[in-house]
Design an enzyme around this catalytic site. Sequence first.
Site, PDB file in Angstrom:
ATOM      1  N   HIS A   1       3.034   8.041 -10.395  1.00  0.00           N
ATOM      2  CA  HIS A   1       3.131   8.755 -11.676  1.00  0.00           C
ATOM      3  C   HIS A   1       1.761   9.320 -12.009  1.00  0.00           C
ATOM      4  O   HIS A   1       0.742   8.692 -11.748  1.00  0.00           O
ATOM      5  CB  HIS A   1       3.576   7.805 -12.800  1.00  0.00           C
ATOM      6  CG  HIS A   1       4.109   8.525 -13.996  1.00  0.00           C
ATOM      7  ND1 HIS A   1       3.276   9.058 -14.951  1.00  0.00           N
ATOM      8  CD2 HIS A   1       5.361   8.811 -14.373  1.00  0.00           C
ATOM      9  CE1 HIS A   1       4.014   9.633 -15.891  1.00  0.00           C
ATOM     10  NE2 HIS A   1       5.283   9.520 -15.560  1.00  0.00           N
TER      11      HIS A   1
ATOM     12  N   ASP B   1      12.428   6.941 -12.597  1.00  0.00           N
ATOM     13  CA  ASP B   1      13.512   7.466 -11.756  1.00  0.00           C
ATOM     14  C   ASP B   1      13.939   6.511 -10.653  1.00  0.00           C
ATOM     15  O   ASP B   1      14.938   6.745  -9.976  1.00  0.00           O
ATOM     16  CB  ASP B   1      13.055   8.787 -11.112  1.00  0.00           C
ATOM     17  CG  ASP B   1      12.873   9.853 -12.175  1.00  0.00           C
ATOM     18  OD1 ASP B   1      11.765  10.396 -12.290  1.00  0.00           O
ATOM     19  OD2 ASP B   1      13.834  10.095 -12.922  1.00  0.00           O
TER      20      ASP B   1
HETATM   21  C1  SDX Z   1       8.845  11.937 -13.809  1.00  0.00           C
HETATM   22  O1  SDX Z   1       4.853  13.398 -16.291  1.00  0.00           O
HETATM   23  C2  SDX Z   1       5.792  12.652 -16.673  1.00  0.00           C
HETATM   24  O2  SDX Z   1       5.696  11.991 -17.682  1.00  0.00           O
HETATM   25  C3  SDX Z   1       7.020  12.701 -15.799  1.00  0.00           C
HETATM   26  C4  SDX Z   1       8.136  11.715 -16.177  1.00  0.00           C
HETATM   27  C5  SDX Z   1       8.729  12.047 -17.552  1.00  0.00           C
HETATM   28  O3  SDX Z   1       9.290  11.143 -18.180  1.00  0.00           O
HETATM   29  O4  SDX Z   1       8.694  13.241 -17.925  1.00  0.00           O
HETATM   30  O5  SDX Z   1       7.630  10.397 -16.221  1.00  0.00           O
HETATM   31  C6  SDX Z   1       9.293  11.773 -15.210  1.00  0.00           C
HETATM   32  O6  SDX Z   1       8.717  13.053 -13.371  1.00  0.00           O
HETATM   33  C7  SDX Z   1       8.465  10.704 -13.014  1.00  0.00           C
HETATM   34  C8  SDX Z   1       7.935  11.076 -11.582  1.00  0.00           C
HETATM   35  C9  SDX Z   1       9.150  11.301 -10.671  1.00  0.00           C
HETATM   36  N1  SDX Z   1       8.669  11.813  -9.343  1.00  0.00           N
HETATM   37  C10 SDX Z   1       8.778  11.048  -8.239  1.00  0.00           C
HETATM   38  O7  SDX Z   1       9.136   9.874  -8.245  1.00  0.00           O
HETATM   39  C11 SDX Z   1       8.391  11.810  -6.958  1.00  0.00           C
HETATM   40  C12 SDX Z   1       7.473  10.905  -6.085  1.00  0.00           C
HETATM   41  N2  SDX Z   1       6.154  10.816  -6.794  1.00  0.00           N
HETATM   42  C13 SDX Z   1       5.105  11.711  -6.360  1.00  0.00           C
HETATM   43  O8  SDX Z   1       5.559  12.994  -6.021  1.00  0.00           O
HETATM   44  C14 SDX Z   1       3.896  11.661  -7.298  1.00  0.00           C
HETATM   45  O9  SDX Z   1       3.607  10.339  -7.465  1.00  0.00           O
HETATM   46  C15 SDX Z   1       3.948  12.325  -8.656  1.00  0.00           C
HETATM   47  C16 SDX Z   1       4.353  13.751  -8.574  1.00  0.00           C
HETATM   48  C17 SDX Z   1       4.886  11.604  -9.579  1.00  0.00           C
HETATM   49  C18 SDX Z   1       2.550  12.240  -9.272  1.00  0.00           C
HETATM   50  O10 SDX Z   1       1.745  13.062  -8.489  1.00  0.00           O
HETATM   51  P1  SDX Z   1       0.172  13.138  -8.761  1.00  0.00           P
HETATM   52  O11 SDX Z   1      -0.214  12.515 -10.043  1.00  0.00           O
HETATM   53  O12 SDX Z   1      -0.240  14.568  -8.523  1.00  0.00           O
HETATM   54  O13 SDX Z   1      -0.409  12.187  -7.660  1.00  0.00           O
HETATM   55  P2  SDX Z   1      -1.007  12.665  -6.299  1.00  0.00           P
HETATM   56  O14 SDX Z   1      -0.044  13.576  -5.633  1.00  0.00           O
HETATM   57  O15 SDX Z   1      -2.389  13.171  -6.555  1.00  0.00           O
HETATM   58  O16 SDX Z   1      -1.062  11.293  -5.471  1.00  0.00           O
HETATM   59  C19 SDX Z   1      -2.235  10.513  -5.441  1.00  0.00           C
HETATM   60  C20 SDX Z   1      -2.164   9.818  -4.070  1.00  0.00           C
HETATM   61  C21 SDX Z   1      -2.033  10.824  -2.907  1.00  0.00           C
HETATM   62  O17 SDX Z   1      -2.589  10.188  -1.767  1.00  0.00           O
HETATM   63  P3  SDX Z   1      -4.172  10.509  -1.373  1.00  0.00           P
HETATM   64  O18 SDX Z   1      -4.277  12.019  -1.249  1.00  0.00           O
HETATM   65  O19 SDX Z   1      -4.991   9.960  -2.507  1.00  0.00           O
HETATM   66  O20 SDX Z   1      -4.375   9.786  -0.064  1.00  0.00           O
HETATM   67  O21 SDX Z   1      -0.993   8.988  -4.000  1.00  0.00           O
HETATM   68  C22 SDX Z   1      -0.137   9.488  -2.980  1.00  0.00           C
HETATM   69  C23 SDX Z   1      -0.551  10.906  -2.682  1.00  0.00           C
HETATM   70  O22 SDX Z   1      -0.220  11.268  -1.366  1.00  0.00           O
HETATM   71  N3  SDX Z   1       1.219   9.430  -3.521  1.00  0.00           N
HETATM   72  C24 SDX Z   1       2.298   9.019  -2.829  1.00  0.00           C
HETATM   73  C25 SDX Z   1       3.362   9.067  -3.754  1.00  0.00           C
HETATM   74  N4  SDX Z   1       2.919   9.499  -4.952  1.00  0.00           N
HETATM   75  C26 SDX Z   1       1.592   9.726  -4.796  1.00  0.00           C
HETATM   76  N5  SDX Z   1       2.442   8.639  -1.551  1.00  0.00           N
HETATM   77  C27 SDX Z   1       3.697   8.275  -1.175  1.00  0.00           C
HETATM   78  N6  SDX Z   1       4.788   8.281  -2.004  1.00  0.00           N
HETATM   79  C28 SDX Z   1       4.643   8.670  -3.293  1.00  0.00           C
HETATM   80  N7  SDX Z   1       5.708   8.685  -4.124  1.00  0.00           N
END
Ligand code: SDX
Length: 432
Positions: A308, A367
């Site tokens: 998140h 989710d």
């Molecule tokens: C919702 O914003 C809100 O409030 C949203 C929400 C709401 O109520 O409105 O809470 C609802 O959208 C919840 C999120 C639902 N999405 C997912 O579950 C999809 C999977 N999650 C990821 O796509 C991700 O975690 C996000 C999009 C939710 C957050 O992305 P960020 O903040 O841009 O984080 P990031 O991509 O910069 O990740 C940081 C690190 C990265 O690795 P490094 O580059 O540091 O090595 O964490 C890793 C990412 O690759 N990472 C994951 C991951 N999420 C982040 N690796 C594997 N699986 C994941 N799910």
Amino acid sequence: MANETITVINNATGERHELPLREGTLGPKAVDISSLYKEAGIFTYDPGFMSTASCNSAITYIDGEEGVLLYRGYPIEQLATKSSFLEVSYLLIYGDLPGDKALVGFEKMIMRHTMLNENLKDFLDGFHYDAHPMSMLVGVVGSLSAFYHDSLSVNDPRHREISAHRLIAKLPTIAAAAYKHSVGEPIMYPRNDLRYCANFLHMMFATPCEDYKPTLIGEKAMNLLFILHADHEQNASTSTVRLAGSSGANPFACIAAGIASLWGPAHGGANEAVLDMLLEIGSVENVQRYIEKAKDKDDPFRLMGFGHRVYKNYDPRAKIIREVCHQLLDELPEAANNPLFELAMKLEEIALNDAYFVERKLYPNVDFYSGIIYQALGFPRNMFTVMFAVARTVGWVAHWLEMMSDPNNRIGRPRQIYCGPAQRDYLPISKR
Ligand code: SDX
């Protein structure tokens, strides 16, 4: 905190700029950079808005480190167990919990707007038989301004309130109608003698040949899920609604923009993607392989429902939903011992003991478990994000009303760092 400032020093020119610090009721202070370009001729750069506060808002507060979520100051844990979705809707829109008379009046007002203009049925009939319900939701909600001309003056507070009520009232009817179209069943009209969530379940699962009596456990689960999904500060879809509304666009178009943004799998589309992921993993034996895929930078696979932007602790909503999952699956005989729930809990357990997820503070979000409950209640996967949109409409509407009543509201217009070619002259094709 009055007059506290931050000094920005341009080391190349030695120029110093004092920028005011702002502070809200809770949360980090913010440096006000609105005069920076005028004074210093420079922009700030923050793709994804990791460190940017886009507005003042009194609706929802999140503490990502502590896993705190407050709606108008009330903890989500208390509202989830003590309130109803329409009472929370009133709270989000008007700022305080309603008294008995106000709540009854609000419920009556909402339930009086549940019907759709009859011509919208033809609109829905025009969609391809296998259209995704989210595509129908975006289209139909955006078209509502073609039907409700009497409440489109966005600068009239009463028009704004009427449109807000219409949107909260009609989203369940449109959602259920989209579902009925996708399964080839006739649309069920709303029943205003039922409570909001019971009416939604009725419109979803009743048919003209067979009535459907919503169970109390189903209605309770819907109320809880809608409360938990109602608002979440300046997430991508809410920011989309605010940006669309800042140009003076009508509320139906703004909410349609929010629905479009929510649909993405990185946002509200994740609940459907979680179930697809669990079905793809199939069994506990495959969990470790998928955990490795999620960690592999060369593999686009991510653990859906994990991570998140704000929560670097357990999403408080996921904690509540996980507990309800246990109760619901025990109480719904047809869903008991749901293998997907067992698989989800095993996946969570393994991930939360893996250094990659621990170091990046990746926890289950709202989710991760919600789809399992929706499935246990009989909803198909392609309706999961629609359910999220029905609930989040209240938050979007609350933010739109807050923004439109702000005398300082102005059109949102971010700048950029231009990386394209410097000016060059047109060449005739013979010289390219
Ligand atoms: C919702 O914003 C809100 O409030 C949203 C929400 C709401 O109520 O409105 O809470 C609802 O959208 C919840 C999120 C639902 N999405 C997912 O579950 C999809 C999977 N999650 C990821 O796509 C991700 O975690 C996000 C999009 C939710 C957050 O992305 P960020 O903040 O841009 O984080 P990031 O991509 O910069 O990740 C940081 C690190 C990265 O690795 P490094 O580059 O540091 O090595 O964490 C890793 C990412 O690759 N990472 C994951 C991951 N999420 C982040 N690796 C594997 N699986 C994941 N799910």
